[in-house]
Design an enzyme around this catalytic site. Sequence first.
Site, PDB file in Angstrom:
ATOM      1  N   ARG A  16      34.354  24.226 -84.664  1.00 30.08           N
ATOM      2  CA  ARG A  16      34.652  25.364 -83.765  1.00 30.08           C
ATOM      3  C   ARG A  16      35.125  24.845 -82.399  1.00 30.08           C
ATOM      4  O   ARG A  16      36.044  25.407 -81.803  1.00 30.08           O
ATOM      5  CB  ARG A  16      33.403  26.246 -83.576  1.00 30.08           C
ATOM      6  N   GLU A  62      32.795  33.295 -96.858  1.00 27.52           N
ATOM      7  CA  GLU A  62      34.185  32.846 -96.894  1.00 27.52           C
ATOM      8  C   GLU A  62      34.442  31.921 -98.093  1.00 27.52           C
ATOM      9  O   GLU A  62      35.477  32.019 -98.751  1.00 27.52           O
ATOM     10  CB  GLU A  62      34.527  32.140 -95.575  1.00 27.52           C
ATOM     11  N   THR A 121      39.595  31.744 -79.278  1.00 27.80           N
ATOM     12  CA  THR A 121      40.323  32.625 -80.198  1.00 27.80           C
ATOM     13  C   THR A 121      41.719  32.936 -79.684  1.00 27.80           C
ATOM     14  O   THR A 121      42.698  32.886 -80.442  1.00 27.80           O
ATOM     15  CB  THR A 121      39.536  33.942 -80.393  1.00 27.80           C
ATOM     16  N   LYS A 148      46.358  29.173 -91.003  1.00 33.51           N
ATOM     17  CA  LYS A 148      46.905  30.520 -91.169  1.00 33.51           C
ATOM     18  C   LYS A 148      48.425  30.501 -91.391  1.00 33.51           C
ATOM     19  O   LYS A 148      49.084  29.477 -91.165  1.00 33.51           O
ATOM     20  CB  LYS A 148      46.553  31.357 -89.933  1.00 33.51           C
ATOM     21  N   TYR A 178      37.333  38.894 -94.011  1.00 32.96           N
ATOM     22  CA  TYR A 178      37.121  39.328 -92.621  1.00 32.96           C
ATOM     23  C   TYR A 178      36.240  40.578 -92.544  1.00 32.96           C
ATOM     24  O   TYR A 178      36.391  41.362 -91.596  1.00 32.96           O
ATOM     25  CB  TYR A 178      38.481  39.599 -91.963  1.00 32.96           C
ATOM     26  N   HIS A 204      41.494  29.397 -88.644  1.00 30.48           N
ATOM     27  CA  HIS A 204      40.176  30.037 -88.654  1.00 30.48           C
ATOM     28  C   HIS A 204      39.144  28.985 -89.035  1.00 30.48           C
ATOM     29  O   HIS A 204      39.432  28.092 -89.824  1.00 30.48           O
ATOM     30  CB  HIS A 204      40.143  31.162 -89.698  1.00 30.48           C
ATOM     31  N   ARG A 225      44.250  25.205 -81.361  1.00 33.52           N
ATOM     32  CA  ARG A 225      44.966  26.398 -80.875  1.00 33.52           C
ATOM     33  C   ARG A 225      45.656  26.113 -79.545  1.00 33.52           C
ATOM     34  O   ARG A 225      46.756  26.615 -79.291  1.00 33.52           O
ATOM     35  CB  ARG A 225      43.991  27.565 -80.741  1.00 33.52           C
ATOM     36  N   ASN A 227      46.861  32.722 -84.473  1.00 33.98           N
ATOM     37  CA  ASN A 227      46.259  31.644 -83.686  1.00 33.98           C
ATOM     38  C   ASN A 227      46.018  30.378 -84.506  1.00 33.98           C
ATOM     39  O   ASN A 227      45.103  29.613 -84.232  1.00 33.98           O
ATOM     40  CB  ASN A 227      44.975  32.133 -83.005  1.00 33.98           C
TER      41      ASN A 227
HETATM   42  P1  CMP Z   1      39.599  34.169 -86.448  1.00 35.51           P
HETATM   43  O1  CMP Z   1      38.875  33.004 -85.899  1.00 35.51           O
HETATM   44  O2  CMP Z   1      40.274  33.998 -87.776  1.00 35.51           O
HETATM   45  O3  CMP Z   1      38.594  35.409 -86.530  1.00 35.51           O
HETATM   46  C1  CMP Z   1      39.023  36.751 -86.439  1.00 35.51           C
HETATM   47  C2  CMP Z   1      40.475  36.873 -86.102  1.00 35.51           C
HETATM   48  O4  CMP Z   1      40.898  38.129 -85.635  1.00 35.51           O
HETATM   49  C3  CMP Z   1      40.822  35.923 -84.968  1.00 35.51           C
HETATM   50  O5  CMP Z   1      40.734  34.580 -85.404  1.00 35.51           O
HETATM   51  C4  CMP Z   1      42.218  36.420 -84.621  1.00 35.51           C
HETATM   52  O6  CMP Z   1      43.188  35.906 -85.517  1.00 35.51           O
HETATM   53  C5  CMP Z   1      42.112  37.930 -84.882  1.00 35.51           C
HETATM   54  N1  CMP Z   1      42.099  38.762 -83.674  1.00 35.51           N
HETATM   55  C6  CMP Z   1      43.064  39.601 -83.311  1.00 35.51           C
HETATM   56  N2  CMP Z   1      42.773  40.249 -82.190  1.00 35.51           N
HETATM   57  C7  CMP Z   1      41.564  39.814 -81.804  1.00 35.51           C
HETATM   58  C8  CMP Z   1      40.727  40.111 -80.699  1.00 35.51           C
HETATM   59  N3  CMP Z   1      41.046  41.020 -79.761  1.00 35.51           N
HETATM   60  N4  CMP Z   1      39.554  39.439 -80.639  1.00 35.51           N
HETATM   61  C9  CMP Z   1      39.196  38.555 -81.588  1.00 35.51           C
HETATM   62  N5  CMP Z   1      39.972  38.250 -82.673  1.00 35.51           N
HETATM   63  C10 CMP Z   1      41.149  38.860 -82.762  1.00 35.51           C
END
Ligand code: CMP
Length: 132
Positions: A85, A126, A91, A9, A49, A115, A102, A112
């Site tokens: 994962r 995706e 996350t 990211k 997304y 992805h 992360r 973070n």
């Molecule tokens: P990602 O794995 O890319 O999938 C969805 C993304 O939403 C997550 O990582 C975060 O970057 C973002 N995000 C922001 N706020 C939240 C939240 N409260 N819960 C989950 N994902 C979040």
Amino acid sequence: MNRTLIVVKPDCVGKGMIGEVLKRFEVKGFKVISLRMLHMNREMAEAFYSVHREKSFFDELVRFITSGPVVAAVLEGREAITVVRSMIGSTDSVKAAPGTIRGDLALGLTDNCIHASDSEESFDREFKVIFG
Ligand code: CMP
């Protein structure tokens, strides 16, 4: 062999961590079989997304992922979706275990670092968005 897709990211690209992230997957044994650096536009980000469209954080997420360049890679290896994962961690980076990407490279929730696809269905969607 299975495939998964990761996206480094904008926060992680900005910190110069592309090589560090890809190295971890290569050291583990995954093959990088496609690689693309791109700057997602709003339309791509919303499609990428789309499962989060109704979530409260959707607008913030789209703003963040379109804020700078990202690097997307398709990785191939045994149990790719599950293993990748587990390598990226929780996350919310503050809850991600040390040793995960992360946990080691990020502090944020939206920002973070990385992805990774969470299912074959997500991978298919995706992949189409990023690699056409
Ligand atoms: P990602 O794995 O890319 O999938 C969805 C993304 O939403 C997550 O990582 C975060 O970057 C973002 N995000 C922001 N706020 C939240 C939240 N409260 N819960 C989950 N994902 C979040």
